[in-house]
Design a protein around this motif. Structure first.
Motif, PDB file in Angstrom:
ATOM      1  N   ASP A 179     -25.705 -17.147  28.097  1.00 35.61           N
ATOM      2  CA  ASP A 179     -27.090 -16.687  28.046  1.00 35.61           C
ATOM      3  C   ASP A 179     -27.107 -15.172  28.201  1.00 35.61           C
ATOM      4  N   SER A 213     -29.469 -11.550  29.457  1.00 35.12           N
ATOM      5  CA  SER A 213     -30.554 -10.940  30.216  1.00 35.12           C
ATOM      6  C   SER A 213     -30.434  -9.437  29.967  1.00 35.12           C
ATOM      7  N   VAL A 240     -32.310 -17.638  29.448  1.00 36.48           N
ATOM      8  CA  VAL A 240     -32.046 -18.638  30.493  1.00 36.48           C
ATOM      9  C   VAL A 240     -33.219 -19.607  30.576  1.00 36.48           C
ATOM     10  N   LEU A 254     -24.148 -19.382  38.395  1.00 39.03           N
ATOM     11  CA  LEU A 254     -23.984 -18.394  37.333  1.00 39.03           C
ATOM     12  C   LEU A 254     -22.769 -17.507  37.583  1.00 39.03           C
ATOM     13  N   THR A 312     -34.640 -12.609  28.180  1.00 38.20           N
ATOM     14  CA  THR A 312     -33.626 -13.543  28.644  1.00 38.20           C
ATOM     15  C   THR A 312     -33.753 -14.873  27.930  1.00 38.20           C
ATOM     16  N   LEU A 338     -23.938 -15.638  32.294  1.00 43.42           N
ATOM     17  CA  LEU A 338     -25.100 -14.823  31.955  1.00 43.42           C
ATOM     18  C   LEU A 338     -24.633 -13.398  31.687  1.00 43.42           C
ATOM     19  N   TYR A 344     -21.842 -13.834  36.264  1.00 38.87           N
ATOM     20  CA  TYR A 344     -22.518 -12.711  35.618  1.00 38.87           C
ATOM     21  C   TYR A 344     -21.491 -11.816  34.928  1.00 38.87           C
TER      22      TYR A 344
END
Length: 465
Positions: A245, A247, A343, A138, A341, A223, A140
């Motif tokens: 994705d 979060s 994911v 990932l 989320t 993410l 971030y």
């Protein structure tokens, strides 16, 4: 430590023309030149000619001053001491740089945003600013805002925001991986009383577009993490549309509380948390904090095409001060922290998803780092000047971070203030011989090896004839 000589035997005089206090600016500004800072700023900026002549050199001077620790326009005088003019050209006076900054409008700031994006893309080709994330790993992208405190009513755009202090709001987007420290993908200065989510969707779109210009590695996934202030359809949909994705922390509204109430008691699992105990026999944590998840569809008040399915991951902690001990209820005996989320569970299970989301706090370190450097103040009463100052501060931050990677070792993840003290602000004496300049640095400098690695990276040794 004590002064060896008596006070009467020591005197000072500011009369040595061959000394500099920031010899580390030499490799730092060579790295800036390699990243195209001067050319990008000179080509993109359309600041009026009377103030914007040599725009590329003036932007580079601002970035250089910030790399040396300047946090106000007056501090740019650090570029004009000793032998600095023998090492650098275009060492502008603070008044000249101040006039240049005050000529910026919103459009000019957006042009400077594009310059910062291009510089970061070029720096990523010079050093692995995101490490080397591989397939399935990932990257971030964290989004958050912070209030930069100001004093008085002369600052355009200042106001009282969520922190309760008078200031101006800075919105940032950073990128980090498990093996690399954060770099800043985007920035925006906003008035102090603005709501946190305003303009966040545009910021996410710009940040993800900049991230595509960096080589994060084949198969790496993105993410986007944010707190509850950014939980909205516009921000989440923008991230998903760009292929990332999300979060995002959610507010405890009735829909979220109803979803939490459906979680079975057996579904909760202990996690690594303060005061947790690891049982090696069962391979589990005995912890006061527990996590569980439930399927959840976000934004159900919107039409069906705009609803977003995902997972609601919940962390609960025992409530130490329940409201009613005689008749405890679910939400009185525990404190719940939930985030939404998208994911895939196969990529991040419940415990891993919770741990990944808590890593969003890394952006607070970036905020503190900037406020310990160029953003200690917003130096002008002109909002456009402060906006341009923020962009230059971000470029200085990314330049410092890249220099740390080239210096290797502990410098790669050190705070920019640490790298500034160890790699940039090194006193030196300038000597000339055979039309060559030699920078004489202090003997037994504790961080000599890191500086030599950085210097060699941007000044490769001459090849033998």
């Amino acid at each position: 430590m004590q002064v060896f000589h008596t006070p009467a035997a020591v005197s000072v005089s500011f009369d040595e023309p061959n000394l500099v206090g920031s010899a580390g600016l030499v490799p730092m500004m060579e790295l800036a030149a390699e990243s195209g800072l001067h050319q990008l700023a000179g080509r993109r900026l359309t600041v009026p000619t009377d103030k914007g002549a040599n725009a590329g050199a003036k932007v580079a001077a601002l970035v250089a001053g910030m790399c040396a620790g300047a946090d106000s326009i007056d501090d740019m005088a650090v570029l004009r001491h000793g032998a600095m003019k023998r090492l650098f050209n275009a060492c502008y006076a603070p008044s000249t740089l101040g006039s240049f900054l005050r000529s910026f409008t919103f459009g000019h700031v957006r042009q400077l945003d594009a310059v910062a994006s291009g510089v970061l893309a070029n720096l990523s080709g010079r050093a692995p600013v995101l490490g080397s994330p591989g397939t399935g790993q990932l990257v971030y992208v964290d989004v958050d805002d912070t209030i930069i405190e100001v004093h008085g009513y002369q600052k355009q755009g200042s106001g009282y925001g969520y922190s309760g202090v008078r200031g101006i709001n800075a919105l940032l987007a950073t990128a980090t991986t498990d093996t690399a420290a954060p770099v800043i993908l985007g920035q925006r200065l906003r008035r102090g009383a603005v709501g946190s989510p305003r303009g966040a969707a545009r910021m996410i779109a710009d940040a993800l577009a900049t991230l595509k210009r960096l080589p994060p590695g084949p198969g790496a996934r993105v993410l986007v993490r944010a707190d509850s202030a950014f939980y909205g359809h516009a921000t989440v949909a923008t991230a998903l549309k760009a292929g990332a994705d999300v979060s995002v922390t959610v507010r405890m509204n009735p829909a979220v509380k109803a979803a939490i109430a459906t979680i079975d008691d057996d579904a909760w699992a202990g996690i690594e948390y303060p005061e947790a105990i690891y049982d090696e026999t069962t391979g589990t944590w005995t912890s006061k904090a527990e996590v569980a998840e439930v399927a959840f569809t976000a934004f159900t008040s919107r039409k069906k095409a705009e609803r977003i399915p995902g997972r609601l991951v919940v962390r609960r902690i025992p409530e130490l001060n329940p409201k009613d001990t005689n008749q405890p209820t679910l939400f009185d005996t525990h404190r719940f922290h939930a985030f939404f989320t998208t994911v895939d569970p196969e990529a991040l299970d419940t415990v891993a998803a919770d741990k990944a989301h808590r890593g969003h706090a890394v952006i607070e370190q970036v905020n503190a780092d900037l406020k310990d450097s160029a953003l200690a103040h917003l130096p002008s009463g002109h909002f456009g000047a402060n906006s341009a100052w923020l962009v230059c501060a971000v470029m200085a931050y990314n330049l410092n971070r890249t220099a740390g990677i080239l210096a290797a070792g502990a410098f790669a993840k050190a705070r920019t203030g640490t790298n500034r003290a160890r790699l940039v602000n090194i006193p030196a004496r300038i000597a000339s011989s055979a039309r060559r300049i030699r920078i004489r640095l202090p003997e037994a400098w504790p961080w000599q090896q890191g500086f030599e690695r950085l210097f060699t990276a941007v000044h490769p040794p001459p090849q033998p004839a």
